[in-house]
Scaffold this motif. Structure first.
Motif, short mmCIF file in Angstrom:
data_model
loop_
_atom_site.label_atom_id
_atom_site.label_comp_id
_atom_site.label_asym_id
_atom_site.label_seq_id
_atom_site.Cartn_x
_atom_site.Cartn_y
_atom_site.Cartn_z
N GLY A 149 0.81 -1.22 0.00
CA GLY A 149 0.00 0.00 0.00
C GLY A 149 0.84 1.26 0.00
O GLY A 149 2.06 1.21 0.19
N ASN A 150 0.15 2.37 -0.20
CA ASN A 150 0.79 3.69 -0.22
C ASN A 150 1.99 3.72 -1.17
O ASN A 150 3.08 4.15 -0.80
N VAL A 151 1.77 3.25 -2.38
CA VAL A 151 2.83 3.24 -3.39
C VAL A 151 3.11 4.69 -3.79
O VAL A 151 2.21 5.41 -4.23
N VAL A 152 4.36 5.11 -3.59
CA VAL A 152 4.77 6.45 -4.00
C VAL A 152 5.88 6.28 -5.02
O VAL A 152 6.84 5.54 -4.80
N ARG A 153 5.74 6.91 -6.16
CA ARG A 153 6.74 6.74 -7.24
C ARG A 153 7.71 7.92 -7.23
O ARG A 153 8.05 8.40 -6.18
N CYS B 295 9.84 5.77 -4.93
CA CYS B 295 9.57 4.39 -5.41
C CYS B 295 9.47 3.42 -4.23
O CYS B 295 10.18 2.41 -4.17
N SER B 296 8.57 3.74 -3.30
CA SER B 296 8.49 3.01 -2.04
C SER B 296 7.04 2.69 -1.70
O SER B 296 6.12 3.30 -2.25
N HIS C 193 11.58 0.40 -5.36
CA HIS C 193 12.95 0.33 -4.87
C HIS C 193 13.03 -0.04 -3.39
O HIS C 193 14.00 -0.66 -2.95
N ARG C 194 11.99 0.31 -2.60
CA ARG C 194 12.03 0.05 -1.16
C ARG C 194 10.68 -0.41 -0.67
O ARG C 194 9.64 0.10 -1.12
N LEU C 195 10.67 -1.40 0.23
CA LEU C 195 9.43 -1.85 0.88
C LEU C 195 9.65 -1.81 2.38
O LEU C 195 10.70 -2.23 2.87
#
Ligand code: ACO
Length: 209
Positions: free
Chosen positions: A97-101, A105-106, A141-143
């Motif tokens: 959730g809360n995918v930010v590009r 990119c997290s 790129h990051r989770l």
């Protein structure tokens, strides 16, 4: 269309059976509701507080609203919501959730698994499939995973997968009726050049089918 969505991942064999993940469907209502109503005690201490009764919030009539919200978020590229199947039957969920590009990119990742298959490697396998997908096809790129320090089973899942502990968030999330402290764990693509599934296979914890 957003990169990596929709997707079906697996199959992967773990101790409890064959794990696959796929987007939620409207017809998941009765299977989802049956597991969630049965497993209230197992789930409620670890999930965000929601107004209303457990039985209503997790009844079959609650699913169409949740499904439609998840589908909308997936279509807009804000989330990658998956249900977990074990031997073809719905057994839990993994949600990114809360995918930010852009230059971040997290996203966060969260999961639950029904008691009929716990301690059989299901969450570990499903999270590994989803993390690899997010870092490859979905281009993240990051989770980040936040977990209550009391949640031994979830800490073990993150430990087996090699998530790095990065911080302690005080009174971070409203869970089980109060603002709860959380530990923050994360992975970036550089941490796992060969992917998490390959690591589980090499450790003998999973088998690709
Ligand atoms: N103390 C210590 N270890 C435990 C405990 C416990 N009380 N309970 C289980 N474990 C171990 C298991 O033995 C296993 O480790 P092992 O493989 O070394 O034997 C590990 O914890 C669990 O690994 P899996 O079998 O891959 O995970 P499972 O499919 O059982 O699912 C999960 C784990 C998702 C945490 C499940 O218990 C669950 O749904 N809990 C309720 C909801 C929840 O807590 N979700 C996670 C919230 S935090 C987040 O989403 C980032």
């Amino acid at each position: 269309r957003h990169p990596g969505w929709p997707a079906r991942l697996g199959p992967l064999r773990v101790g409890a059976g064959v794990v696959e993940v796929r987007p939620p469907r409207l017809f998941d209502a009765s299977a989802w509701s049956a597991v969630r109503r049965r497993d209230r005690l197992h789930l409620e201490s670890w999930e965000p507080t929601v107004p209303g009764s457990w039985n209503d919030n997790n009844g079959p009539l609650a699913w169409p609203g949740q499904w439609s919200t998840l589908r909308g978020l997936g279509r807009r590229g804000l989330s990658l919501p998956f249900v977990i199947l074990v031997n073809g039957q719905l057994a839990g969920q993994v949600t990114v959730g809360n995918v930010v590009r852009g230059s971040l990119c997290s996203a966060w990742i969260g999961y639950w698994v029904g008691t009929h298959v716990t301690a059989g490697g299901v969450a570990t396998g499903a999270v590994a499939l989803v993390v690899d997908h997010c870092f490859r096809a979905a281009g993240l790129h990051r989770l980040e995973a936040t977990v209550r320090p009391e949640n031994q089973a979830s800490l073990r899942v993150l430990g087996k997968l090699g998530f790095r502990e990065e911080g302690f968030f005080r009174r971070y999330l409203d869970v089980a009726g109060g603002w709860r402290d959380h530990l923050c764990f994360a992975l970036t693509t550089e941490d796992i050049p060969n992917g998490l599934v390959a690591g589980l296979v090499a450790q003998g914890r999973a088998q690709l089918l």
